[in-house]
Scaffold this motif. Structure first.
Motif, short mmCIF file in Angstrom:
data_model
loop_
_atom_site.label_atom_id
_atom_site.label_comp_id
_atom_site.label_asym_id
_atom_site.label_seq_id
_atom_site.Cartn_x
_atom_site.Cartn_y
_atom_site.Cartn_z
N ARG A 14 4.52 23.46 37.73
CA ARG A 14 4.64 24.15 36.25
C ARG A 14 4.29 23.03 35.15
O ARG A 14 3.56 23.17 34.32
N TYR A 16 2.87 20.28 35.35
CA TYR A 16 1.55 19.72 35.46
C TYR A 16 0.48 20.74 34.68
O TYR A 16 -0.35 20.32 33.89
N SER A 17 0.61 21.81 34.88
CA SER A 17 -0.17 23.11 34.22
C SER A 17 0.13 23.05 32.76
O SER A 17 -0.91 23.22 32.15
N ASP A 21 -2.75 22.11 30.12
CA ASP A 21 -3.06 22.94 28.88
C ASP A 21 -2.78 22.47 27.55
O ASP A 21 -3.79 22.60 26.67
N LYS A 85 0.73 31.98 35.75
CA LYS A 85 0.49 30.47 35.03
C LYS A 85 0.93 30.68 33.68
O LYS A 85 1.07 31.43 32.89
#
Length: 185
Positions: A14, A16-17, A21, A85
Protein backbone atom coordinates in the motif's frame (compact mmCIF):
# COMPACT_ATOMS: atom_id res chain seq x y z
CA UNK A 1 2.90 22.57 -0.78
CA UNK A 2 0.53 19.72 0.06
CA UNK A 3 1.35 16.87 2.40
CA UNK A 4 0.44 13.21 2.04
CA UNK A 5 0.16 11.26 5.30
CA UNK A 6 1.45 7.71 5.21
CA UNK A 7 0.48 5.20 7.89
CA UNK A 8 3.71 3.68 9.21
CA UNK A 9 1.78 0.49 10.02
CA UNK A 10 0.29 0.10 6.53
CA UNK A 11 1.31 -2.86 4.39
CA UNK A 12 4.43 -2.12 2.32
CA UNK A 13 2.49 -2.75 -0.92
CA UNK A 14 0.00 0.00 0.00
CA UNK A 15 2.77 2.44 0.94
CA UNK A 16 4.65 1.77 -2.32
CA UNK A 17 1.45 2.19 -4.32
CA UNK A 18 0.76 5.57 -2.68
CA UNK A 19 4.34 6.75 -3.19
CA UNK A 20 4.33 5.66 -6.84
CA UNK A 21 1.07 7.50 -7.47
CA UNK A 22 1.89 10.66 -5.49
CA UNK A 23 5.56 10.98 -6.46
CA UNK A 24 6.42 13.16 -3.45
CA UNK A 25 9.37 15.54 -3.60
CA UNK A 26 10.39 14.70 -0.01
CA UNK A 27 9.48 12.21 2.67
CA UNK A 28 9.74 13.40 6.27
CA UNK A 29 9.86 10.71 8.92
CA UNK A 30 11.22 9.83 12.33
CA UNK A 31 13.45 6.88 11.58
CA UNK A 32 16.52 7.15 9.38
CA UNK A 33 16.47 3.39 8.81
CA UNK A 34 13.07 3.82 7.13
CA UNK A 35 14.81 5.57 4.24
CA UNK A 36 16.42 2.29 3.22
CA UNK A 37 13.04 0.61 2.79
CA UNK A 38 11.68 3.26 0.42
CA UNK A 39 11.53 3.00 -3.35
CA UNK A 40 14.62 4.26 -5.18
CA UNK A 41 14.86 7.94 -6.01
CA UNK A 42 12.90 9.36 -3.06
CA UNK A 43 14.50 11.95 -0.78
CA UNK A 44 14.13 11.31 2.95
CA UNK A 45 14.53 13.68 5.91
CA UNK A 46 14.60 12.39 9.48
CA UNK A 47 12.97 15.31 11.29
CA UNK A 48 14.64 14.37 14.60
CA UNK A 49 18.10 14.63 13.05
CA UNK A 50 17.16 17.94 11.42
CA UNK A 51 15.75 19.34 14.68
CA UNK A 52 19.03 18.51 16.43
CA UNK A 53 21.18 20.02 13.68
CA UNK A 54 22.78 23.46 13.81
CA UNK A 55 20.64 24.42 10.80
CA UNK A 56 17.35 24.14 12.69
CA UNK A 57 16.20 27.64 13.50
CA UNK A 58 19.02 29.29 11.56
CA UNK A 59 18.20 32.56 9.82
CA UNK A 60 16.10 31.91 6.74
CA UNK A 61 15.63 28.18 7.41
CA UNK A 62 12.21 28.51 8.99
CA UNK A 63 10.65 31.09 6.72
CA UNK A 64 7.37 29.84 5.32
CA UNK A 65 4.73 31.74 3.40
CA UNK A 66 2.27 33.31 5.83
CA UNK A 67 -0.72 32.63 3.61
CA UNK A 68 -1.67 29.96 1.14
CA UNK A 69 -4.00 30.46 -1.76
CA UNK A 70 -7.48 29.14 -1.00
CA UNK A 71 -7.35 26.95 -4.10
CA UNK A 72 -3.91 25.50 -3.25
CA UNK A 73 -3.76 21.88 -2.12
CA UNK A 74 -3.57 21.40 1.63
CA UNK A 75 -3.20 17.62 1.59
CA UNK A 76 -3.90 14.47 -0.38
CA UNK A 77 -5.47 11.66 1.58
CA UNK A 78 -5.44 8.13 0.20
CA UNK A 79 -8.54 6.01 0.58
CA UNK A 80 -8.79 2.31 -0.13
CA UNK A 81 -10.74 3.07 -3.28
CA UNK A 82 -13.49 0.89 -4.67
CA UNK A 83 -10.95 -1.40 -6.34
CA UNK A 84 -8.78 -1.82 -3.24
CA UNK A 85 -6.03 0.23 -4.88
CA UNK A 86 -5.25 3.43 -2.93
CA UNK A 87 -6.89 6.47 -4.49
CA UNK A 88 -5.70 9.99 -3.71
CA UNK A 89 -8.30 12.60 -2.79
CA UNK A 90 -6.94 16.15 -3.08
CA UNK A 91 -8.22 18.64 -0.48
CA UNK A 92 -7.78 22.37 -1.03
CA UNK A 93 -7.14 24.82 1.79
CA UNK A 94 -10.59 26.41 1.31
CA UNK A 95 -12.32 23.04 1.74
CA UNK A 96 -10.47 22.24 4.94
CA UNK A 97 -10.97 25.73 6.37
CA UNK A 98 -14.68 25.53 5.56
CA UNK A 99 -15.29 22.27 7.41
CA UNK A 100 -12.91 23.10 10.26
CA UNK A 101 -14.62 26.46 10.79
CA UNK A 102 -18.07 24.87 10.79
CA UNK A 103 -17.16 22.06 13.19
CA UNK A 104 -15.22 24.36 15.54
CA UNK A 105 -18.22 26.69 15.68
CA UNK A 106 -20.51 23.77 16.52
CA UNK A 107 -18.06 22.55 19.18
CA UNK A 108 -17.38 26.08 20.47
CA UNK A 109 -13.60 25.60 20.20
CA UNK A 110 -11.64 28.36 21.96
CA UNK A 111 -8.02 29.10 22.76
CA UNK A 112 -8.60 27.59 26.22
CA UNK A 113 -9.42 24.11 24.88
CA UNK A 114 -7.11 21.10 24.89
CA UNK A 115 -8.04 18.75 22.04
CA UNK A 116 -7.03 15.09 22.31
CA UNK A 117 -5.81 13.78 18.92
CA UNK A 118 -5.90 9.98 18.70
CA UNK A 119 -6.43 9.22 15.02
CA UNK A 120 -3.73 7.99 12.65
CA UNK A 121 -2.47 10.74 10.36
CA UNK A 122 -3.45 8.65 7.35
CA UNK A 123 -7.15 9.06 8.22
CA UNK A 124 -8.68 12.38 7.17
CA UNK A 125 -10.34 13.10 10.52
CA UNK A 126 -6.84 13.62 11.94
CA UNK A 127 -6.73 16.98 10.16
CA UNK A 128 -9.62 18.14 12.32
CA UNK A 129 -7.97 16.78 15.47
CA UNK A 130 -4.68 18.55 14.79
CA UNK A 131 -5.14 21.60 12.57
CA UNK A 132 -8.63 22.74 13.62
CA UNK A 133 -7.68 23.35 17.26
CA UNK A 134 -4.50 25.13 16.18
CA UNK A 135 -6.53 27.42 13.89
CA UNK A 136 -8.32 28.74 16.97
CA UNK A 137 -5.38 28.83 19.36
CA UNK A 138 -6.28 25.65 21.23
CA UNK A 139 -3.72 23.10 22.39
CA UNK A 140 -3.38 19.69 20.73
CA UNK A 141 -2.60 16.72 22.98
CA UNK A 142 -1.18 13.80 20.96
CA UNK A 143 -1.45 10.10 21.73
CA UNK A 144 -2.88 7.06 19.97
CA UNK A 145 -5.94 4.90 20.46
CA UNK A 146 -4.01 1.69 21.06
CA UNK A 147 -2.02 3.19 23.93
CA UNK A 148 -5.12 4.59 25.62
CA UNK A 149 -7.10 1.38 25.32
CA UNK A 150 -4.25 -1.06 26.01
CA UNK A 151 -3.30 0.73 29.21
CA UNK A 152 -6.91 1.15 30.35
CA UNK A 153 -5.88 4.76 30.73
CA UNK A 154 -8.48 6.96 29.01
CA UNK A 155 -10.03 8.64 32.09
CA UNK A 156 -6.64 9.20 33.73
CA UNK A 157 -5.09 10.50 30.50
CA UNK A 158 -7.94 12.96 29.92
CA UNK A 159 -7.75 14.23 33.51
CA UNK A 160 -3.96 14.43 33.73
CA UNK A 161 -3.70 16.35 30.44
CA UNK A 162 -6.74 18.57 31.11
CA UNK A 163 -8.36 17.46 27.85
CA UNK A 164 -11.54 19.41 27.14
CA UNK A 165 -12.40 18.06 23.67
CA UNK A 166 -11.90 14.88 21.74
CA UNK A 167 -13.54 12.90 19.01
CA UNK A 168 -13.33 9.29 18.00
CA UNK A 169 -14.68 6.94 15.39
CA UNK A 170 -17.75 4.87 16.25
CA UNK A 171 -15.50 1.80 16.55
CA UNK A 172 -13.31 3.63 19.09
CA UNK A 173 -16.32 4.63 21.22
CA UNK A 174 -17.64 1.06 20.99
CA UNK A 175 -14.32 -0.22 22.39
CA UNK A 176 -14.43 2.43 25.14
CA UNK A 177 -18.02 1.46 26.04
CA UNK A 178 -17.04 -2.21 26.26
CA UNK A 179 -13.87 -1.53 28.22
CA UNK A 180 -15.53 0.76 30.75
CA UNK A 181 -18.98 -0.91 30.91
CA UNK A 182 -18.70 -1.40 34.66
CA UNK A 183 -17.04 1.97 35.34
CA UNK A 184 -18.44 5.42 35.95
CA UNK A 185 -16.44 7.86 33.83
Amino acid sequence: CAYIPIDKNAPVVRTYSILADAQPALIIGAHAQSAGSLPQGLSYLDWREYAASPFAGADGCNEFPSQAEASALAYIIYTSGTTGKPKGVAVEHRSFVNIASDISRRMSVTHQDRFLAITTLAFDISTLEIFMPLMFGATVVLTDQKTLLANNDLPHFIASHSVSLMQGTPSFWHQVAQQYAETTL
